[in-house]
Design an enzyme around this catalytic site. Sequence first.
Site, short mmCIF file in Angstrom:
data_model
loop_
_atom_site.label_atom_id
_atom_site.label_comp_id
_atom_site.label_asym_id
_atom_site.label_seq_id
_atom_site.Cartn_x
_atom_site.Cartn_y
_atom_site.Cartn_z
N LYS A 1 66.43 58.56 3.05
CA LYS A 1 65.60 57.36 2.95
C LYS A 1 65.54 56.59 4.27
CE LYS A 1 65.79 56.99 -2.01
NZ LYS A 1 66.72 58.02 -2.47
C1 LIG Z 1 66.44 58.85 -3.46
C2 LIG Z 1 67.14 60.14 -3.43
C3 LIG Z 1 66.61 61.26 -4.06
C4 LIG Z 1 65.34 61.22 -4.86
O1 LIG Z 1 64.22 60.92 -4.07
P1 LIG Z 1 62.86 60.46 -4.74
O2 LIG Z 1 61.96 60.10 -3.61
O3 LIG Z 1 63.21 59.26 -5.58
O4 LIG Z 1 62.37 61.58 -5.55
C5 LIG Z 1 67.30 62.45 -3.93
N1 LIG Z 1 68.46 62.54 -3.25
C6 LIG Z 1 69.00 61.47 -2.64
C7 LIG Z 1 70.29 61.62 -1.91
C8 LIG Z 1 68.36 60.23 -2.70
O5 LIG Z 1 68.89 59.18 -2.08
#
Ligand SMILES: *Cc1c(COP(=O)(O)O)cnc(C)c1O
Length: 461
Positions: A113
């Site tokens: 993210k």
């Molecule tokens: C947020 C997250 C996901 C899922 O991502 P999305 O965009 O919500 O599908 C998967 N793995 C990790 C480690 C995350 O932080």
Amino acid sequence: MNSATYISTRGETPPMGFQDSVLMGLATDGGLLLPQAIPNVTDRLAAWRKLSYAELALEVLQPFVGDDIPRATLQDLIARSYVAFTHPELVPVVPAGPVHVVELFHGPTLAFKDIALQLLGNMFEHVLARTGSRLNVVGATSGDTGSAAIAAVRGKANIHIFIMHPHKKVSPVQERQMTTILDENVHNIAITGTFDDGQRVLKEIFNDIPFKTQYRLGAVNSVNWARVLAQIVYYFHGAFRVMERTGAADVQVCVPTGNFGDIFAGYVALRMGAPIRRLILATNENDILARFFNTGAYQCGDVYPTTSPSMDIQIASNFERYLYYRMGEDATAVRRLMQEFAVNGRIQVAGQEPAIAAGRGTVAETAATIRKYYREFGYLLDPHTAVGVTVAERHLSADTPTLCLATAHPAKFKDAIVQALGADVARHPALDALMKLPTRCVVLPPDCHAIQTYIRDTLGK
Ligand SMILES: *Cc1c(COP(=O)(O)O)cnc(C)c1O
């Protein structure tokens, strides 16, 4: 001249430019914002193949940003966003057994993210400085979004950030990555409920238009278009690196999924003409999305806690964006389906999606995958990535290399690693250091009015 225009999936928000779409988050009609047109870039692929990550980001983002941000400024925003990444390639692509792991976790909070949120934080700051306005970011997190959002805006002028996380339902490391940030513009709220409660409260707060307007609320959840946009880049980057390495003409990409944010970026990349044959969607036991792609029924179940908590989600907030394309860009049909879903908790969509295969990996299968990759290939997967690899292994193809997006560093989820391997082998010095730092956080019920009161009081000080 080129202008990028944004519209709502529900068709009842006046079209707007890129900067307004960044500040808006959810559309005023309750839908999600999308570009009016997705550019086709097939004639640029050859030129893009040799670009560095930051150079590629500029090319991918530019047509979606249009004239709203001058090219040189956009280039500067991108450069500043990625200085905090610790790997020289930013997003290295590492072979591990039968797959290629796209490591998206070299940013400040060690999860993918950061890639989108570091950029979003700088975009916010740029837009606010230009318009002389302020912004209060309000978000709900299942763990990783919150810390990445806080890392992106801490200490920035004209921004406050309020992040709700489910009390005691995020990992200790995730909690500390948020609550140890003591900048005065950072406000952590532990809500006594689930992540879905947080999402619901967030929607209620944003649907209170007078409150939203008075307090200049902005979103950082994956509903923010700029986040999706930043994530498109690594689909091209990963595909190019693996095509270079293997000589293949295209790839397939497996994505561990919760909110459908990350994989939706892949879907946009595909529609742009990226050399991606298909996407493989992977869920844990919270498999509403895997069920949808296999049966056409979109129906929530109860949230089931797993070792991949950032995917313990039943209502996928970005799904509506996909639905818009699935319904042939018919906003009226989307509006009708979303109303039906709000009433019945279930919708049925006819037909099949040829570009997306889907499956689920259970907690036990995920642990077995972590063991196998560590012992056989010397590669340590975090549990979210391992869900993806588990599902990817069922979809391997002889002539198309398989990429697996690695969404977090394994040290963020050491309990799952210990559970799988019987040893605490996942370490990261930045995380070890967190345990000794002081924290700040309030605990509140998952109630719209309680949160609004806290925001009002905090900003009134
Ligand atoms: C947020 C997250 C996901 C899922 O991502 P999305 O965009 O919500 O599908 C998967 N793995 C990790 C480690 C995350 O932080």
